[in-house]
Design a protein around this motif. Structure first.
Motif, PDB file in Angstrom:
ATOM      1  N   UNK A 162       0.818  -1.213   0.000  1.00  8.96           N
ATOM      2  CA  UNK A 162       0.000   0.000   0.000  1.00  8.96           C
ATOM      3  C   UNK A 162       0.854   1.266   0.000  1.00  8.96           C
ATOM      4  N   UNK A 163       0.294   2.334  -0.564  1.00 13.04           N
ATOM      5  CA  UNK A 163       0.958   3.632  -0.524  1.00 13.04           C
ATOM      6  C   UNK A 163       0.800   4.223   0.870  1.00 13.04           C
ATOM      7  N   UNK A 164       1.909   4.720   1.427  1.00  8.30           N
ATOM      8  CA  UNK A 164       1.870   5.270   2.784  1.00  8.30           C
ATOM      9  C   UNK A 164       2.277   6.736   2.825  1.00  8.30           C
ATOM     10  N   UNK A 165       2.605   7.316   1.676  1.00  8.43           N
ATOM     11  CA  UNK A 165       2.978   8.721   1.649  1.00  8.43           C
ATOM     12  C   UNK A 165       3.129   9.218   0.231  1.00  8.43           C
ATOM     13  N   UNK A 166       3.086  10.538   0.062  1.00  7.12           N
ATOM     14  CA  UNK A 166       3.237  11.131  -1.259  1.00  7.12           C
ATOM     15  C   UNK A 166       3.587  12.602  -1.105  1.00  7.12           C
ATOM     16  N   UNK A 167       4.228  13.149  -2.139  1.00  3.14           N
ATOM     17  CA  UNK A 167       4.551  14.571  -2.153  1.00  3.14           C
ATOM     18  C   UNK A 167       5.835  14.831  -2.895  1.00  3.14           C
ATOM     19  N   UNK A 168       5.902  15.993  -3.554  1.00  2.07           N
ATOM     20  CA  UNK A 168       7.137  16.393  -4.223  1.00  2.07           C
ATOM     21  C   UNK A 168       7.583  15.449  -5.311  1.00  2.07           C
ATOM     22  N   UNK A 169       6.682  15.049  -6.202  1.00  2.00           N
ATOM     23  CA  UNK A 169       7.001  14.138  -7.313  1.00  2.00           C
ATOM     24  C   UNK A 169       7.526  12.795  -6.806  1.00  2.00           C
ATOM     25  N   UNK A 170       7.048  12.379  -5.641  1.00  2.00           N
ATOM     26  CA  UNK A 170       7.472  11.097  -5.090  1.00  2.00           C
ATOM     27  C   UNK A 170       6.310  10.460  -4.341  1.00  2.00           C
ATOM     28  N   UNK A 171       6.307   9.132  -4.334  1.00  2.00           N
ATOM     29  CA  UNK A 171       5.353   8.387  -3.521  1.00  2.00           C
ATOM     30  C   UNK A 171       6.145   7.397  -2.677  1.00  2.00           C
ATOM     31  N   UNK A 172       5.578   7.019  -1.544  1.00  2.00           N
ATOM     32  CA  UNK A 172       6.218   6.037  -0.670  1.00  2.00           C
ATOM     33  C   UNK A 172       5.261   4.873  -0.474  1.00  2.00           C
ATOM     34  N   UNK A 173       5.757   3.666  -0.760  1.00  2.00           N
ATOM     35  CA  UNK A 173       4.962   2.452  -0.578  1.00  2.00           C
ATOM     36  C   UNK A 173       5.581   1.595   0.516  1.00  2.00           C
ATOM     37  N   UNK A 174       4.740   0.951   1.281  1.00  2.00           N
ATOM     38  CA  UNK A 174       5.210  -0.152   2.101  1.00  2.00           C
ATOM     39  C   UNK A 174       5.577  -1.279   1.143  1.00  2.00           C
ATOM     40  N   UNK A 175       6.727  -1.895   1.350  1.00  2.00           N
ATOM     41  CA  UNK A 175       7.169  -2.977   0.468  1.00  2.00           C
ATOM     42  C   UNK A 175       7.764  -4.099   1.301  1.00  2.00           C
ATOM     43  N   UNK A 176       7.749  -5.287   0.745  1.00  2.35           N
ATOM     44  CA  UNK A 176       8.290  -6.464   1.425  1.00  2.35           C
ATOM     45  C   UNK A 176       9.423  -7.041   0.597  1.00  2.35           C
ATOM     46  N   UNK A 177      10.559  -7.266   1.219  1.00  2.00           N
ATOM     47  CA  UNK A 177      11.686  -7.879   0.515  1.00  2.00           C
ATOM     48  C   UNK A 177      11.385  -9.356   0.318  1.00  2.00           C
ATOM     49  N   UNK A 178      11.406  -9.784  -0.929  1.00  2.00           N
ATOM     50  CA  UNK A 178      10.970 -11.137  -1.276  1.00  2.00           C
ATOM     51  C   UNK A 178      11.827 -12.200  -0.600  1.00  2.00           C
ATOM     52  N   UNK A 179      13.114 -11.956  -0.460  1.00  2.00           N
ATOM     53  CA  UNK A 179      14.030 -12.981   0.039  1.00  2.00           C
ATOM     54  C   UNK A 179      13.797 -13.350   1.500  1.00  2.00           C
ATOM     55  N   UNK A 180      13.370 -12.392   2.317  1.00  2.00           N
ATOM     56  CA  UNK A 180      13.259 -12.688   3.748  1.00  2.00           C
ATOM     57  C   UNK A 180      12.030 -12.082   4.417  1.00  2.00           C
ATOM     58  N   UNK A 181      11.180 -11.377   3.656  1.00  2.00           N
ATOM     59  CA  UNK A 181       9.956 -10.827   4.231  1.00  2.00           C
ATOM     60  C   UNK A 181      10.126  -9.545   5.014  1.00  2.00           C
ATOM     61  N   UNK A 182      11.336  -8.982   5.018  1.00  2.00           N
ATOM     62  CA  UNK A 182      11.563  -7.732   5.747  1.00  2.00           C
ATOM     63  C   UNK A 182      10.771  -6.605   5.091  1.00  2.00           C
ATOM     64  N   UNK A 183      10.089  -5.800   5.916  1.00  2.00           N
ATOM     65  CA  UNK A 183       9.318  -4.671   5.403  1.00  2.00           C
ATOM     66  C   UNK A 183      10.199  -3.425   5.313  1.00  2.00           C
ATOM     67  N   UNK A 184      10.048  -2.690   4.233  1.00  2.00           N
ATOM     68  CA  UNK A 184      10.796  -1.452   4.036  1.00  2.00           C
ATOM     69  C   UNK A 184       9.827  -0.372   3.565  1.00  2.00           C
ATOM     70  N   UNK A 185      10.277   0.863   3.669  1.00  2.00           N
ATOM     71  CA  UNK A 185       9.553   1.976   3.052  1.00  2.00           C
ATOM     72  C   UNK A 185      10.237   2.251   1.714  1.00  2.00           C
ATOM     73  N   UNK A 186       9.500   2.109   0.623  1.00  2.00           N
ATOM     74  CA  UNK A 186      10.069   2.279  -0.719  1.00  2.00           C
ATOM     75  C   UNK A 186       9.635   3.630  -1.287  1.00  2.00           C
ATOM     76  N   UNK A 187      10.580   4.533  -1.356  1.00  2.00           N
ATOM     77  CA  UNK A 187      10.327   5.855  -1.924  1.00  2.00           C
ATOM     78  C   UNK A 187      10.617   5.810  -3.418  1.00  2.00           C
TER      79      UNK A 187
END
Length: 287
Positions: A24-49
């Motif tokens: 899901x998208x968790x932020x936006x602004x300034x020609x950028x969006x931030x999504x919650x993302x999951x690293x496929x290899x180990x399931x670690x959650x990151x914020x993907x700008x």
């Protein structure tokens, strides 16, 4: 203070969508969006700008790479960590650690002011992060409650500094470009002229830390114009008005807490405490 563990961030050649599942998208602004993302290899959650570079000027694109260059070298538990970054076609992706607790501004809005012990614990982490940045030769230039994120909701002990978009290495400071948020801007920033390097030196972060501490302790800002959003009056207050402790809560707080606030909000940047000196202040040493 303890440093974060793990290798420095790196540019990754693989397709970002092969390595991360965007959520899901968790932020936006300034020609950028931030999504919650999951690293496929180990399931670690990151914020993907995700930044659209086609909408940015040449100088704005340079600033994106500058911010990435700074973040990639930082390795401290009090500053948000950049895991890796990608450049695909016209977009840049930054995978940073995911801090799920929101920002400190929202926490204060929910909780009101903090008692001295809680405020001290929060502020100690803030100062340690700022001290680390300054030791690396970096001035943040936009320290504020919104740029202090919590690892988990209501866990103020996990606060970390984020958003180094305005940060500059000492040797690379902008000239003639005031930055930051007015409520946290130091007097020398507001009074600066083109070519004035004092507007981008470490004491501007120390002043902002003083504003943060004042708010932590009493729930409101030290300088407030009579008309909301009247920046002109705000600037005059910051430059010429003494710090006041009018709110009733200050009568319950220690003289040492007020002293630290005053020494961080000294209008003379040469006399203002540094982050290192603030950590050594008597109030910070109390149990």
């Amino acid at each position: 203070p303890a440093r974060a563990t793990g290798p420095p961030a790196r540019a990754t050649a693989a397709d970002v969508h092969e390595l991360y599942a965007l959520r899901s998208q968790i932020g936006a602004g300034g020609y950028a969006v931030v999504h919650l993302a999951t690293r496929v290899s180990d399931g670690v959650r990151v914020a993907m700008k995700i930044m659209d570079m086609t909408q940015r000027s040449e100088s704005e694109r340079a600033n994106v790479w500058y911010e990435i260059g700074l973040l990639a070298k930082l390795n401290d538990e009090h500053v948000i960590r950049l895991h890796e970054f990608f450049h695909e076609r016209d977009e840049v992706y930054m995978a940073t650690e995911y801090l799920a607790g929101g920002d400190l501004l929202d926490a204060i809005a929910n909780d009101g002011e903090y008692n001295e012990d809680m405020a001290r614990g929060i502020f100690r982490r803030v100062l340690r992060g700022v001290k680390y940045l300054h030791e690396e030769g970096i001035t943040h230039r936009d320290m504020k409650l919104e740029n202090l994120l919590l690892g988990a909701k209501d866990d103020v002990s996990s606060v970390k500094i984020c958003d180094l978009g305005l940060a500059k290495k000492a040797k690379d400071r902008l000239r003639g470009a005031n930055a930051g948020t007015p409520q946290y801007a130091a007097p020398e920033v507001l009074a600066s002229t083109p070519g004035d390097s004092s507007a981008h030196a470490a004491p501007v972060d120390a002043w902002a830390c003083g504003v943060i501490l004042y708010i932590l302790l009493c729930g409101c800002a030290p300088f407030t114009p009579k008309i909301e959003d009247d920046d002109r009056e705000l600037y005059e207050l910051v430059k010429s008005s003494p710090v006041k402790f009018d709110q009733p809560v200050w009568a319950k707080l220690s003289p040492s807490a007020r002293d630290l606030v005053l020494r961080l909000l000294d209008k003379d940047p040469r006399a203002r405490l540094s982050a290192k000196e603030a950590l050594e202040h008597a109030w910070m040493q109390a149990d």
